[in-house]
Design an enzyme around this catalytic site. Structure first.
Site, PDB file in Angstrom:
ATOM      1  N   LYS A  78       0.576  -1.387  -0.114  1.00 54.64           N
ATOM      2  CA  LYS A  78      -0.115  -0.003  -0.114  1.00 54.64           C
ATOM      3  C   LYS A  78       0.787   1.294  -0.080  1.00 54.64           C
ATOM      4  O   LYS A  78       1.982   1.235   0.951  1.00 54.64           O
ATOM      5  CB  LYS A  78      -0.708  -0.113   1.306  1.00 54.64           C
ATOM      6  CG  LYS A  78      -1.997   1.346   1.186  1.00 54.64           C
ATOM      7  CD  LYS A  78      -3.028   0.894   2.432  1.00 54.64           C
ATOM      8  CE  LYS A  78      -3.977   1.977   2.463  1.00 54.64           C
ATOM      9  NZ  LYS A  78      -4.905   1.879   3.629  1.00 54.64           N
ATOM     10  N   SER A 158      -9.894   1.962   2.939  1.00 58.54           N
ATOM     11  CA  SER A 158      -9.045   2.661   2.029  1.00 58.54           C
ATOM     12  C   SER A 158      -7.938   1.668   1.339  1.00 58.54           C
ATOM     13  O   SER A 158      -7.373   2.329   0.299  1.00 58.54           O
ATOM     14  CB  SER A 158      -8.275   3.719   2.779  1.00 58.54           C
ATOM     15  OG  SER A 158      -7.371   2.990   3.822  1.00 58.54           O
ATOM     16  N   SER A 182     -10.108  -0.595   7.212  1.00 60.47           N
ATOM     17  CA  SER A 182      -9.557  -0.452   5.758  1.00 60.47           C
ATOM     18  C   SER A 182      -8.930  -1.483   4.984  1.00 60.47           C
ATOM     19  O   SER A 182      -8.565  -1.414   3.957  1.00 60.47           O
ATOM     20  CB  SER A 182      -8.618   0.907   5.481  1.00 60.47           C
ATOM     21  OG  SER A 182      -9.030   2.015   5.861  1.00 60.47           O
TER      22      SER A 182
END
Length: 492
Positions: A78, A158, A182
């Site tokens: 990420k 997210s 997330s």
């Protein structure tokens, strides 16, 4: 061997060890998959050349019987985690040209165990969002499609780029972050497994901060066993993180396929009355409860009376911490710098932050600043901290009676990408089931446990007591094995 991208991590490690294929073969197959499905927009930065160089090193180590635990396994990282010499943007214009000079601990643990980074995963800007529509680098598209139409769906957020990459076979695992859900909510929307450890289990060093009392690295994979393998590598004490726990790392992989007969699972039945939950989600929940009963698990009704306050508590506290953490992006030290006519310091602050931050990040900063104002802090921030303690107490009391708690991961299946974009409150409600465990700092895992009428995946969440990652792996593995369902997007 055909379909290398569809192997699990445990299968790939075994295949590499037995010389059935090479790490170069495995990485090349994933790079080809990334090329084929680039429209999904899972990655912000791709590094195929560096990945192939790392694969050659892995092949050498395997050939010389020096393989590390996940030698040659391709992963997505990420874009919230610092990677030395490689762009790290947090999906924000503010950091579009930021290249760190050090590695995040969670990332370096994966690389030092033999993992190979394919690129930096797309995400909601500064990890603020639940649909991956807040990225400066564009929306991420869920690989899944509803049976009834061809509308693009959200992959969740997210960590939407992370979940989409794993679901679309563009990575075998993805390092994500979980502040209020997330990792777990995107896993639910994409038919993948997402696990968040207890707060403090994984180092936050080098992870760009959103809300320091809630942020925690997590991982997305396609099986519970793979999640156990990855999380065990990521966990451990780090002196560079003041919130890191100096606790023994359990053998999580050994929890897979263990018998669960006699375990006690708590069900907050009152939550089934919540109007946000679709009937499909409640049906999946009830089916999972019945499945566990059939395997000798004792189902215990529990009360979590303050759980309905979790959402407002979370948005007060996380926004307050975000307004403090994001104050560092001022256009002076690093990040985007925008100068006006006068070029005085206040103008640089104002212009840089106005242009560098997206709408949702600005909204959270404003909410947080309001909650921390001297006239409001007692009514909002202090009150939210007090209610957070009541939520923690609810869980503590429940875990005196049960081993784990079972609730859904999200109130619905994945929804159309462009729906509710102008309705932040509706978007915030997507995290209503994941936020409570985050506020309490508890370990939790989302596993795919059913399908909607439109053949979209639905996720079930297992929550454990503090530091008990072992039992959530144990329960979720048993559910996964008993269901024996294949969660592969149509066309993949």
């Amino acid at each position: 061997m055909n379909n290398l991208v569809k192997l699990t991590i445990s299968q790939a490690v075994s295949g590499l060890k037995n010389k059935e294929f090479t790490a170069t073969d495995l990485v090349t197959a994933h790079i080809n998959q990334m090329d084929k499905y680039r429209y999904i927009n899972s990655y912000i930065t791709e590094i195929p050349e560096l990945a192939l160089q790392a694969a050659k090193k892995s092949d050498f180590l395997i050939q010389n019987n020096q393989a590390r635990p996940i030698e040659g396994i391709p992963v997505s990282i990420k874009d919230l985690f610092c990677t030395k010499g490689i762009l790290t943007t947090a999906a924000s214009k503010m950091l579009q040209n930021f290249t760190p000079v050090y590695d995040a601990t969670a990332y370096s643990k994966i690389i030092n165990a033999g993992g190979i980074m394919l690129g930096k995963g797309n995400m909601d800007e500064f990890a603020m969002g639940s649909a991956n529509i807040n990225s400066y680098f564009g929306n991420v598209i869920n690989p899944w499609k509803a049976e009834s139409d061809d509308v693009d769906l959200t992959p969740g957020g997210s960590s939407g780029g992370s979940s989409a990459a794993v679901a679309a076979f563009m990575a075998m695992a993805a390092l994500g972050s979980d502040t209020g859900g997330s990792v777990r909510q995107p896993a639910s929307y994409t038919g993948t497994v997402g696990i968040k450890p207890s707060y403090g289990r994984c180092s936050r060093w080098g992870m760009i901060a959103f809300s320091c009392s809630l942020d925690q690295p997590g991982v997305i994979t396609r099986t519970v066993e793979d999640a156990a393998i990855m999380l065990e590598i990521m966990m451990g004490y780090d002196e560079k993180d003041s919130t890191s726990l100096n606790a023994e790392v359990p053998n999580l992989r050994s929890a897979v396929n263990q018998p669960i007969k006699g375990m006690k699972i708590g069900i907050p039945y009152d939550l089934m009355e919540n109007r946000s939950l679709s009937s499909e989600i409640i049906t999946m929940w009830q089916n999972t409860i019945n499945l566990l009963k059939d395997h000798g698990v004792e189902i215990v009704s529990i009360g979590l009376p303050y759980i309905n306050y979790a959402l407002p508590v979370y948005y007060v506290l996380s926004s307050a911490e975000a307004s403090s953490n994001l104050a560092r992006y001022d256009g002076v030290r690093y990040g985007l710098r925008v100068e006006g006519k006068d070029s005085n310091i206040n103008e640089i602050y104002e212009l840089s932050r106005s242009e560098g931050f997206g709408a949702e990040v600005k909204r959270r900063i404003m909410m947080g600043t309001y909650a921390l104002a001297s006239t409001n802090i007692n009514s909002y921030y202090i009150k939210a901290q007090q209610v957070r303690r009541l939520i923690v107490n609810d869980f503590t009391n429940s875990f005196n009676k049960v081993d784990c708690i079972l609730i859904p991961s999200a109130p619905t299946a994945a929804f159309p990408l462009n729906s509710n974009q102008d309705d932040p409150v509706t978007m915030y409600l997507n995290d209503i089931l994941t936020i409570p465990a985050s506020l309490a700092g508890l370990p939790c895992i989302s596993i795919p446990a059913g399908f909607s009428a439109n053949k979209l995946p639905l996720g079930m969440q297992v929550i454990g007591s503090r530091l008990d990652e072992y039992n959530i792996i144990k329960i979720s593995s048993a559910i996964e094995k008993a269901l024996n369902l294949k969660f592969i997007p149509k066309g993949f």
